[in-house]
Design an enzyme around this catalytic site. Structure first.
Site, PDB file in Angstrom:
ATOM      1  N   THR A   1       6.274   4.177  13.777  1.00 47.87           N
ATOM      2  CA  THR A   1       5.774   5.134  12.795  1.00 47.87           C
ATOM      3  C   THR A   1       4.691   4.482  11.946  1.00 47.87           C
ATOM      4  O   THR A   1       4.760   3.293  11.641  1.00 47.87           O
ATOM      5  CB  THR A   1       6.908   5.656  11.892  1.00 47.87           C
ATOM      6  OG1 THR A   1       7.375   4.608  11.034  1.00 47.87           O
ATOM      7  CG2 THR A   1       8.066   6.176  12.734  1.00 47.87           C
TER       8      THR A   1
ATOM      9  N   ASP B   1       4.579   8.740   6.275  1.00 48.71           N
ATOM     10  CA  ASP B   1       4.292   8.178   4.964  1.00 48.71           C
ATOM     11  C   ASP B   1       5.636   8.061   4.266  1.00 48.71           C
ATOM     12  O   ASP B   1       6.251   9.081   3.921  1.00 48.71           O
ATOM     13  CB  ASP B   1       3.345   9.101   4.205  1.00 48.71           C
ATOM     14  CG  ASP B   1       3.008   8.590   2.807  1.00 48.71           C
ATOM     15  OD1 ASP B   1       3.661   7.633   2.350  1.00 48.71           O
ATOM     16  OD2 ASP B   1       2.105   9.152   2.164  1.00 48.71           O
TER      17      ASP B   1
ATOM     18  N   SER C   1      11.237  -8.183   3.765  1.00 53.00           N
ATOM     19  CA  SER C   1      10.941  -8.497   2.369  1.00 53.00           C
ATOM     20  C   SER C   1       9.883  -9.592   2.366  1.00 53.00           C
ATOM     21  O   SER C   1       8.889  -9.499   3.090  1.00 53.00           O
ATOM     22  CB  SER C   1      12.225  -8.908   1.637  1.00 53.00           C
ATOM     23  OG  SER C   1      11.977  -9.171   0.277  1.00 53.00           O
TER      24      SER C   1
ATOM     25  N   TYR D   1       4.693  -6.095  -7.248  1.00 54.27           N
ATOM     26  CA  TYR D   1       5.151  -6.339  -5.883  1.00 54.27           C
ATOM     27  C   TYR D   1       6.537  -6.981  -5.914  1.00 54.27           C
ATOM     28  O   TYR D   1       7.449  -6.566  -5.190  1.00 54.27           O
ATOM     29  CB  TYR D   1       4.138  -7.239  -5.172  1.00 54.27           C
ATOM     30  CG  TYR D   1       4.434  -7.470  -3.711  1.00 54.27           C
ATOM     31  CD1 TYR D   1       4.316  -6.437  -2.788  1.00 54.27           C
ATOM     32  CD2 TYR D   1       4.794  -8.729  -3.245  1.00 54.27           C
ATOM     33  CE1 TYR D   1       4.560  -6.644  -1.439  1.00 54.27           C
ATOM     34  CE2 TYR D   1       5.047  -8.950  -1.902  1.00 54.27           C
ATOM     35  CZ  TYR D   1       4.931  -7.906  -1.001  1.00 54.27           C
ATOM     36  OH  TYR D   1       5.177  -8.118   0.331  1.00 54.27           O
TER      37      TYR D   1
ATOM     38  N   LYS E   1      10.181  -5.734  -4.429  1.00 51.92           N
ATOM     39  CA  LYS E   1      10.900  -6.532  -3.432  1.00 51.92           C
ATOM     40  C   LYS E   1      12.237  -7.048  -3.955  1.00 51.92           C
ATOM     41  O   LYS E   1      13.224  -7.086  -3.218  1.00 51.92           O
ATOM     42  CB  LYS E   1      10.015  -7.701  -2.966  1.00 51.92           C
ATOM     43  CG  LYS E   1       8.824  -7.267  -2.114  1.00 51.92           C
ATOM     44  CD  LYS E   1       9.273  -6.538  -0.851  1.00 51.92           C
ATOM     45  CE  LYS E   1       8.105  -6.241   0.084  1.00 51.92           C
ATOM     46  NZ  LYS E   1       8.537  -5.539   1.319  1.00 51.92           N
TER      47      LYS E   1
END
Length: 278
Positions: A32, A56, A134, A148, A152
């Site tokens: 995907t 998405d 990750s 970010y 994570k």
């Protein structure tokens, strides 16, 4: 034995490398991505082994529909790889609200959506693996990556909890933590207007290191993809898989420092316990 994989974010980086490696050895892949035409060359080469769909992960309805369609088309999915990601390179003050929402919606909420959509179907078939991609930045931190890291660290906490919840159903979950690797992710990082106030801070130092090429990329993307496939083939289900010398050393240093600080607060921690509970 043929294994069937569902992978998000397959247009480039680890997603593309995994897809290529798996198709080459005869596995089936539900790939995907935002632009399915980016995998046209693989479709022409591998035919029905490759199933593609536009996805998405920030669109909850689309996630549910695509996961349902993939299971319906392929029957069984053995491994779900949450790989789609988005990065913002900016200090906390510099990033815009739109950038903050996108990084959280993609890396944290998007990954959660995929897991929630897949779990009922994995439970129904009685087996499966989830690989949450990750980063070393899921346990260690670097200036200019605060949002970010927020996404994570969040998905690692979610994944660690879910791993306990789904183990009784025969479903394993592993958090995969690659280090800095030349996959093109760095060049796709979103940025923001630089504030002069941060020039003489660690944020400025990291910005200059990346611009000059001094921020190393020591890891081999093909070897990382190979290690991920090898993990699934082995049948082992560790909670985390660190991949890269930088991941190993930086995460270890962060954990050692965190534990040392934690231990230093033992006395004050116990000092607030109610007498009846001691």
């Amino acid at each position: 034995m043929t294994t069937t994989w569902f992978i998000t974010g397959t247009s480039s980086g680890f997603g593309r490398l995994l897809t290529e490696r798996l198709l080459e050895r005869g596995d089936r892949v539900a790939a995907t991505l935002r632009r399915p035409e980016a995998l046209q060359d693989l479709r022409e080469r591998y035919g029905d082994l490759l199933w593609t769909a536009r996805l998405d992960v920030t669109d909850a309805d689309e996630v549910e529909r695509v996961v349902e369609d993939a299971f319906a088309a392929l029957g069984t999915i053995d491994v779900v790889v949450n790989n789609a990601g988005y990065g913002v390179f900016a200090s906390a003050e510099e990033a815009s609200d739109e950038q903050i929402r996108r990084v959280v919606d993609t890396n944290l909420l998007g990954s959660i959506r995929v897991v929630r959509a897949a779990l009922p179907r994995l439970r129904a078939q009685g087996h499966g693996r989830i690989l949450q991609i990750s980063t070393a930045g899921g346990q260690a931190t670097y200036p200019n990556f605060s949002y970010y890291h927020a996404s994570k660290w969040g998905i690692e906490g979610f994944s660690e909890t879910v791993a306990q919840e789904i183990a009784p159903f025969g479903i394993g979950l592993t958090i995969v933590e690659p280090g800095a690797t030349p996959t093109g992710f760095g060049s796709s990082l979103d940025t923001a207007p630089v504030m002069a106030e941060y020039d003489a801070t660690p944020a400025g130092d990291v910005r200059r290191a990346i611009a000059s090429g001094e921020f190393g990329l020591p890891n081999d993307p093909e070897r990382i993809a190979g290690a991920i496939v090898d993990l699934v083939d082995s049948g082992e289900t560790p909670l985390r898989l660190p991949l890269g010398s930088d991941t190993y050393e930086h995460v270890r240093a962060a954990l050692v420092a965190r534990l040392a600080e934690h231990e230093s607060h033992r006395e004050v921690a116990y000092s607030v316990v109610a007498p009846a509970s001691r």
